[in-house]
Design an enzyme around this catalytic site. Sequence first.
Site, PDB file in Angstrom:
ATOM      1  N   GLY A  54       8.455 -10.894  -4.833  1.00  0.00           N
ATOM      2  CA  GLY A  54       8.669 -11.417  -6.172  1.00  0.00           C
ATOM      3  C   GLY A  54       8.057 -10.517  -7.230  1.00  0.00           C
ATOM      4  O   GLY A  54       7.246  -9.630  -6.936  1.00  0.00           O
ATOM      5  N   CYS A  55       8.465 -10.771  -8.476  1.00  0.00           N
ATOM      6  CA  CYS A  55       8.019  -9.913  -9.574  1.00  0.00           C
ATOM      7  C   CYS A  55       6.521 -10.073  -9.820  1.00  0.00           C
ATOM      8  O   CYS A  55       5.784  -9.079  -9.912  1.00  0.00           O
ATOM      9  CB  CYS A  55       8.817 -10.206 -10.830  1.00  0.00           C
ATOM     10  SG  CYS A  55       8.939 -11.953 -11.257  1.00  0.00           S
ATOM     11  N   TYR A  56       6.048 -11.296  -9.931  1.00  0.00           N
ATOM     12  CA  TYR A  56       4.607 -11.491 -10.134  1.00  0.00           C
ATOM     13  C   TYR A  56       3.805 -10.923  -8.945  1.00  0.00           C
ATOM     14  O   TYR A  56       2.831 -10.195  -9.152  1.00  0.00           O
ATOM     15  CB  TYR A  56       4.286 -12.979 -10.298  1.00  0.00           C
ATOM     16  CG  TYR A  56       4.654 -13.594 -11.625  1.00  0.00           C
ATOM     17  CD1 TYR A  56       4.160 -13.077 -12.824  1.00  0.00           C
ATOM     18  CD2 TYR A  56       5.456 -14.722 -11.688  1.00  0.00           C
ATOM     19  CE1 TYR A  56       4.476 -13.669 -14.038  1.00  0.00           C
ATOM     20  CE2 TYR A  56       5.774 -15.326 -12.899  1.00  0.00           C
ATOM     21  CZ  TYR A  56       5.278 -14.801 -14.075  1.00  0.00           C
ATOM     22  OH  TYR A  56       5.581 -15.393 -15.271  1.00  0.00           O
TER      23      TYR A  56
END
Lengths: 350, 350, 350, 350
Positions: free
Chosen positions: D158-160
Amino acid sequence: MSDVEKAKVAVVGASGYSGIELLRILLKHPGVDLTTVTSRQNAGKSLVEVLPQFKAYPGADGLKFTSPSVHELAKSGIEFAFLALPHGVAAEYAVPLFEAGVKVIDLSADFRLNEASVYREFYDKVHPAPALLKEAVYGLPEIRAKEIANARIVASPGCYPTSMLLPLIPLVRSGLIESNTIVVNSMSGVSGAGRSAAIPLLFAECNESVRPYGLPRHRHLSEVEQELTIAARKPVKITFIPHLVPITQGICTTIVAELAPRCTSMSQVEAVLEAVYRNAPFVRLLGNGGFPDTRHVRQTNFVDIGWHHDPRTKRLVLTSAEDNLWKGAAAQSVQSFNLMRRIDETTGLL
Amino acid sequence: MSDVEKAKVAVVGASGYSGIELLRILLKHPGVDLTTVTSRQNAGKSLVEVLPQFKAYPGADGLKFTSPSVHELAKSGIEFAFLALPHGVAAEYAVPLFEAGVKVIDLSADFRLNEASVYREFYDKVHPAPALLKEAVYGLPEIRAKEIANARIVASPGCYPTSMLLPLIPLVRSGLIESNTIVVNSMSGVSGAGRSAAIPLLFAECNESVRPYGLPRHRHLSEVEQELTIAARKPVKITFIPHLVPITQGICTTIVAELAPRCTSMSQVEAVLEAVYRNAPFVRLLGNGGFPDTRHVRQTNFVDIGWHHDPRTKRLVLTSAEDNLWKGAAAQSVQSFNLMRRIDETTGLL
Amino acid sequence: MSDVEKAKVAVVGASGYSGIELLRILLKHPGVDLTTVTSRQNAGKSLVEVLPQFKAYPGADGLKFTSPSVHELAKSGIEFAFLALPHGVAAEYAVPLFEAGVKVIDLSADFRLNEASVYREFYDKVHPAPALLKEAVYGLPEIRAKEIANARIVASPGCYPTSMLLPLIPLVRSGLIESNTIVVNSMSGVSGAGRSAAIPLLFAECNESVRPYGLPRHRHLSEVEQELTIAARKPVKITFIPHLVPITQGICTTIVAELAPRCTSMSQVEAVLEAVYRNAPFVRLLGNGGFPDTRHVRQTNFVDIGWHHDPRTKRLVLTSAEDNLWKGAAAQSVQSFNLMRRIDETTGLL
Amino acid sequence: MSDVEKAKVAVVGASGYSGIELLRILLKHPGVDLTTVTSRQNAGKSLVEVLPQFKAYPGADGLKFTSPSVHELAKSGIEFAFLALPHGVAAEYAVPLFEAGVKVIDLSADFRLNEASVYREFYDKVHPAPALLKEAVYGLPEIRAKEIANARIVASPGCYPTSMLLPLIPLVRSGLIESNTIVVNSMSGVSGAGRSAAIPLLFAECNESVRPYGLPRHRHLSEVEQELTIAARKPVKITFIPHLVPITQGICTTIVAELAPRCTSMSQVEAVLEAVYRNAPFVRLLGNGGFPDTRHVRQTNFVDIGWHHDPRTKRLVLTSAEDNLWKGAAAQSVQSFNLMRRIDETTGLL
């Protein structure tokens, strides 16, 4: 692309917004050996110290900003110089470089006008190198590909003019619109005003702000009217209203003109535009009813052009969008470079 | 202001952007007793639960959204109803309220046009209450103060029309410009498109985007041409190009027209505008050479108007800025309310 | 409100962002007679020439910027002076004004610290008026209302500190959190960096940019730790990371701390905050699970505070939002003015 | 690059933001033959009709969206499938494709967790294909290059998590920080919330808005803690606070943790990060004192990492920036593709 021969290239004035985008493009360009990047204020610093966004880009980590005299630069072995300098300053560099046989691609306004008197009128100063004006080619690749290919000095067009001239030249040339009725409104991103510390360009002044400026006689009018006059084969004067809008990059231009009596159908408009741009890789005709969007051309060399007929008023509305720093400045100048190098026009730009 | 008598007021459709700004203004208005705020989707919830920005505002903490039938609403004892509803829906509410003696201030387009046939042409539907069209007053306070004061139903103008009509009406009426040469470009903030879940209105679609739309015949053209035709005493058709720009609130409008032969000096332009707006508290004339800025009118009821003469083309350029949700919608409707209540026009708006 | 007695007020340094918002508030404040607005660079110009957004505001059209010497100012008959000046400069004005009996409300950092040595450590200069430090009251109205009411010089808190101290002081004072575990992240709008011409603050540099800065020891840490130390009755050191985000106005602050053993339920957190802020008109407690939003406090004096318990880590997360120019600067200083004038704390602010 | 062998590739779910950026990258990738782009809602339309920004891109003009059944897709001859689908839906595609021997690169969360029970806890549903969890490799190329190269199914992070794990893993693994003291704040651009029509994502709701959300247990916590637990060889729980900020693309992450007793000098921090990332082409270490900026990584696969020591609190502050759609989604998944194809990791990404 691996067999493109590399040219030795300098970017002069590489820390403004056009210069930064030039670096972004040229660092990856297979036909460019970027030997010199100059900046008075950053001389001695490494490229990535000043512009950390380029860290780890191919070829960027070894580069340093220098500040050679123009004569040192002229003798440094470079074959091409991109000038990303303010007008007036650009001419000081262009003349010695030109005389030394370096091919010059100038992003400033200094060599865009054919007449020194018009320069004086619009730029409020005596032209610093009028003799070179005849040598310079107005570098709109879709209109002057052959002259650019043979040029020794190219005057790359301004951001606003590019967004107007590409939609207008075919229609003015063909006489489908009344050239004395042209009204142009353009909305430009804030980068178009340059990378200079000025309160009106602060985030807190531009956010939530839309404002016209530059009336009644923006400097870019001069080159637009020059080129439209050539296309129309008669004098053309237009109304042009620039606006500042809170985007970083992009110009949206909307043009209104009356249709000439000879224009009896929208298919004529389409045919004329198609004929000129059929093989132009960076002009995207969106057709009758199409709407451009600055977001769709961001960081590209495309110009998107749509049009609409208003039968109630017998007017044609042409709309265009481009990235002011790419097609309106850096990328378009690289397109001219490609033509001068006789390599594929799209090299390094797609 | 403490001695202003309060009127019982309802806001119908209070959770769209115009409705929210209406609440912001009316909650603090000394002449308003805001008894009813309706919303179908939020009925039963407290105002501050749905719109937490109003928590601790004077008068807001006790309010609840309700969803009365129009007949319940008509009998509820309210004296004024602000309709912040989609066109078509507004008329369904306006008729029974009007018949029950409630004064109606409609922010939709339903009662702006004098002719049901024009409504059909521009809104693609049969007008739902043509009989009321004659009763309704087009609520541009600077132009129709007396009629508004006596009206039982006011059709508050659209955001784009307000930004065009205020600069244009005096000049068209006086014959200083050629009314058949008018070209208008407007740039609107995204709130103008309403508070509806639609992909083109997402932040990621609007940021860095400037785009024309609505060509060749935006709905607002109909009311603009109606009012300009009245002012000119002859039919007027204009070209109007709306654009969406990444600001939340604001409209910047730029108008170009040819000067009529009778206009021999810019002082005539100034005199005509001054004569009409000398006592208009919300029209700020920036003068010849002045430039408006949407940021300067944000959250206000002001319209700023500047102008420029282009002697090269004999054209006049008028520029204006307003807040589309305030002068273009909510605040302007409150200005009409003040006139109808015969209290100071600026009450609650400065 | 019509019977509030007016005080003669000067705004010193009225063309920065805090000064502009002070003008916006004070021009409408029923208890203020704004007799003097000073600006070195704009002296002699009318207020509305420099700040056209104020044209036609009540009381604005007659005002001119002046540039009196501090001694002229002290003798000019003003009763209150708001100083919206850079730190260091503010003290130069504060001392003679104070000595002349003018009440001073200073928006700079010059009188926020109790110890000149801490000033020297954090501001890298010798304090210019250490004798006055004992006179000055740290002007957080929700915490020090009585002292402010009796003060002759108020040091209005910084924007970041306000957003941290209001959530933290009650919890630190009550011992519900471990004061040595506090970690604060704040995101500030660009106006917080001031209205100065600097390339990093340009629109094109801030748009699409989020960036931390000011580590490890932002100047505002000094006043935060001073006030938390007072609340905790033992030395407190915190970690504070400011960030710049592309909004004009607003600060969002997120605070993490470990719950102390004595905190066995979230209802204790709520009770402590409720007890302190029950009668605070500008603190809006959003409760356990509530989230603030800078948009909801724009152009207001509210601070919104929410909190969440993370049982997995036994930590409390406090979140707050305020307008950095209003509650973080101009409006908060007016709140202190109201207390000093013994008028309703919300006068001119709701 | 002309001699890279092309793989037949499908993008499944190509009209969301990650899918669009995948197209942007894959259309120019010399090792990709993009044979299939699917979209339920756009099936039958040409790519450039739906996404006009790709008009005239190399290879884009002939492509059409299709909507094959997963079994048709599995038999269509593709060698790689990028899944840009919502979680839950992705697994429905992954299983049959995997069984048919197609290599799967999944951008959703479906195969990131090693334990189906954790999936159930954080995603509130029974895992649809628990048997495949053991096959899937968590696709963080800088940490798991070899496993990715050999994988048949890659779960792209994921991005985070990417923005946290790259700074944290080396330090947690080496024991230089106390892994039970980690507090993470992230600020994400609005595109991270997906391309879905929702009022909170409208421009007018996000502009001038900064807001925390997702407390206390954002879904991405699960994969972050899983990977940190592996690195620390003991259970790790962290605090993570996501915020929405008004940028289109980008994540800025700020991490605070206490230094472990064994960390006696910042040079240890630098040495550990350098050791892990010395040969990582997309991790740019900005050093002690360096600050990242989302603008500097926009439309790139870079993660920029800086750090600061706060000797007053004995804490380390790590800061990172990435483009949430590139390094946080599309580009990172292409980086894994390059590893799986055993071609240069940077192919198509620089």
